[in-house]
Design an enzyme around this catalytic site. Sequence first.
Site, PDB file in Angstrom:
ATOM      1  N   PRO A   1       0.785  -1.227   0.000  1.00  0.00           N
ATOM      2  CA  PRO A   1       0.000   0.000   0.000  1.00  0.00           C
ATOM      3  C   PRO A   1       0.820   1.281   0.000  1.00  0.00           C
ATOM      4  O   PRO A   1       1.870   1.360   0.633  1.00  0.00           O
ATOM      5  CB  PRO A   1      -0.821  -0.100   1.296  1.00  0.00           C
ATOM      6  CG  PRO A   1      -0.120  -1.101   2.134  1.00  0.00           C
ATOM      7  CD  PRO A   1       0.543  -2.057   1.181  1.00  0.00           C
ATOM      8  N   ASN A   2       0.303   2.234  -0.735  1.00  0.00           N
ATOM      9  CA  ASN A   2       0.845   3.594  -0.841  1.00  0.00           C
ATOM     10  C   ASN A   2       2.115   3.693  -1.688  1.00  0.00           C
ATOM     11  O   ASN A   2       2.591   4.794  -1.945  1.00  0.00           O
ATOM     12  CB  ASN A   2       1.095   4.223   0.545  1.00  0.00           C
ATOM     13  CG  ASN A   2      -0.169   4.280   1.372  1.00  0.00           C
ATOM     14  OD1 ASN A   2      -1.195   4.783   0.898  1.00  0.00           O
ATOM     15  ND2 ASN A   2      -0.148   3.743   2.575  1.00  0.00           N
TER      16      ASN A   2
ATOM     17  N   ALA B   1       3.246  -0.857   4.740  1.00  0.00           N
ATOM     18  CA  ALA B   1       2.733  -0.857   6.125  1.00  0.00           C
ATOM     19  C   ALA B   1       2.275  -2.242   6.587  1.00  0.00           C
ATOM     20  O   ALA B   1       2.280  -2.531   7.789  1.00  0.00           O
ATOM     21  CB  ALA B   1       1.602   0.153   6.247  1.00  0.00           C
TER      22      ALA B   1
ATOM     23  N   HIS C   1      12.724  -2.842   1.669  1.00  0.00           N
ATOM     24  CA  HIS C   1      12.166  -1.541   2.064  1.00  0.00           C
ATOM     25  C   HIS C   1      13.063  -0.436   1.534  1.00  0.00           C
ATOM     26  O   HIS C   1      14.290  -0.558   1.585  1.00  0.00           O
ATOM     27  CB  HIS C   1      12.073  -1.406   3.588  1.00  0.00           C
ATOM     28  CG  HIS C   1      11.195  -2.440   4.195  1.00  0.00           C
ATOM     29  ND1 HIS C   1       9.819  -2.357   4.147  1.00  0.00           N
ATOM     30  CD2 HIS C   1      11.483  -3.598   4.817  1.00  0.00           C
ATOM     31  CE1 HIS C   1       9.309  -3.431   4.735  1.00  0.00           C
ATOM     32  NE2 HIS C   1      10.300  -4.205   5.149  1.00  0.00           N
TER      33      HIS C   1
ATOM     34  N   ARG D   1       5.359  10.988  -2.512  1.00  0.00           N
ATOM     35  CA  ARG D   1       5.049  10.664  -1.113  1.00  0.00           C
ATOM     36  C   ARG D   1       6.325  10.780  -0.264  1.00  0.00           C
ATOM     37  O   ARG D   1       7.282  10.033  -0.468  1.00  0.00           O
ATOM     38  CB  ARG D   1       4.537   9.231  -1.044  1.00  0.00           C
ATOM     39  CG  ARG D   1       4.369   8.690   0.342  1.00  0.00           C
ATOM     40  CD  ARG D   1       4.208   7.179   0.326  1.00  0.00           C
ATOM     41  NE  ARG D   1       4.036   6.690   1.666  1.00  0.00           N
ATOM     42  CZ  ARG D   1       4.297   5.454   2.071  1.00  0.00           C
ATOM     43  NH1 ARG D   1       4.732   4.558   1.195  1.00  0.00           N
ATOM     44  NH2 ARG D   1       4.120   5.102   3.312  1.00  0.00           N
TER      45      ARG D   1
ATOM     46  N   GLU E   1      12.604  -9.527   1.426  1.00  0.00           N
ATOM     47  CA  GLU E   1      11.819  -8.380   1.896  1.00  0.00           C
ATOM     48  C   GLU E   1      12.644  -7.126   1.610  1.00  0.00           C
ATOM     49  O   GLU E   1      13.824  -7.053   1.984  1.00  0.00           O
ATOM     50  CB  GLU E   1      11.580  -8.548   3.399  1.00  0.00           C
ATOM     51  CG  GLU E   1      10.869  -7.381   4.056  1.00  0.00           C
ATOM     52  CD  GLU E   1      10.802  -7.571   5.584  1.00  0.00           C
ATOM     53  OE1 GLU E   1      11.202  -8.648   6.101  1.00  0.00           O
ATOM     54  OE2 GLU E   1      10.370  -6.613   6.252  1.00  0.00           O
TER      55      GLU E   1
ATOM     56  N   TYR F   1      11.456   8.448   1.055  1.00  0.00           N
ATOM     57  CA  TYR F   1      11.388   7.377   0.053  1.00  0.00           C
ATOM     58  C   TYR F   1      12.039   7.732  -1.288  1.00  0.00           C
ATOM     59  O   TYR F   1      12.049   6.909  -2.197  1.00  0.00           O
ATOM     60  CB  TYR F   1       9.919   6.994  -0.183  1.00  0.00           C
ATOM     61  CG  TYR F   1       9.230   6.501   1.069  1.00  0.00           C
ATOM     62  CD1 TYR F   1       9.664   5.334   1.705  1.00  0.00           C
ATOM     63  CD2 TYR F   1       8.167   7.198   1.635  1.00  0.00           C
ATOM     64  CE1 TYR F   1       9.058   4.885   2.864  1.00  0.00           C
ATOM     65  CE2 TYR F   1       7.544   6.752   2.794  1.00  0.00           C
ATOM     66  CZ  TYR F   1       8.000   5.591   3.398  1.00  0.00           C
ATOM     67  OH  TYR F   1       7.400   5.128   4.541  1.00  0.00           O
TER      68      TYR F   1
ATOM     69  N   ASN G   1       7.925  -5.696  -1.103  1.00  0.00           N
ATOM     70  CA  ASN G   1       7.905  -4.575  -0.178  1.00  0.00           C
ATOM     71  C   ASN G   1       6.467  -4.499   0.324  1.00  0.00           C
ATOM     72  O   ASN G   1       5.591  -3.952  -0.355  1.00  0.00           O
ATOM     73  CB  ASN G   1       8.306  -3.268  -0.861  1.00  0.00           C
ATOM     74  CG  ASN G   1       8.341  -2.118   0.149  1.00  0.00           C
ATOM     75  OD1 ASN G   1       7.819  -2.242   1.263  1.00  0.00           O
ATOM     76  ND2 ASN G   1       8.930  -0.998  -0.234  1.00  0.00           N
TER      77      ASN G   1
ATOM     78  N   ARG H   1      13.587   4.227  12.178  1.00  0.00           N
ATOM     79  CA  ARG H   1      12.373   5.054  12.153  1.00  0.00           C
ATOM     80  C   ARG H   1      11.545   4.805  13.412  1.00  0.00           C
ATOM     81  O   ARG H   1      12.067   4.350  14.424  1.00  0.00           O
ATOM     82  CB  ARG H   1      11.603   4.766  10.855  1.00  0.00           C
ATOM     83  CG  ARG H   1      12.441   5.102   9.601  1.00  0.00           C
ATOM     84  CD  ARG H   1      11.668   4.920   8.327  1.00  0.00           C
ATOM     85  NE  ARG H   1      10.506   5.822   8.275  1.00  0.00           N
ATOM     86  CZ  ARG H   1       9.511   5.686   7.402  1.00  0.00           C
ATOM     87  NH1 ARG H   1       9.542   4.694   6.514  1.00  0.00           N
ATOM     88  NH2 ARG H   1       8.489   6.526   7.423  1.00  0.00           N
TER      89      ARG H   1
END
Length: 144
Positions: A11-12, A78, A101, A19, A99, A24, A75, A108
């Site tokens: 998502p996103n 969230a 990111h 964004r 995985e 990012y 990825n 973070r």
Amino acid sequence: MATLIYILNGPNLNLLGTREPEVYGRTTLDEIESACHSFAADHGVEVKFLQSNHEGQLIDWIHEARGQSASILINPAAFTHTSIAIRDALSACTAPTVEVHLSNIHRREPFRHLSYVSQVATGVICGFIIIGTKMAGVSPETTL
Ligand code: DQA
């Protein structure tokens, strides 16, 4: 038949480029997809590059990848921090899973430090913005 790799984006991530670019980067998802396709073509690999804002859709694609994809790069965005269902779907796959990111989730907010997906991933790459996706693709473990 060319080796097939699924690259799944959660998502996103469709908003990449605009964004929170300080977190990012400014590269759009379309640009990442093009880079993945050309990198894959150079290595004789076929890529299915997919993005969804919906947990169930990502799970359906993981099921689709099961048995036909040499590896899965994901990825989960969230959902990394919330989804036992995505973790279980990946766990049901025998293909190596990486995985990825864009940001370093460990430097973070504390809620990003837990990843359900890491528990079933072959490896994790985070914090290298878009280079991470490339790194995941070149790992010999992921292109068997
Ligand atoms: C992310 C990190 C997640 O915590 C966040 O929810 C995202 C993107 C990353 O690529 O850095 O949406 O997965």
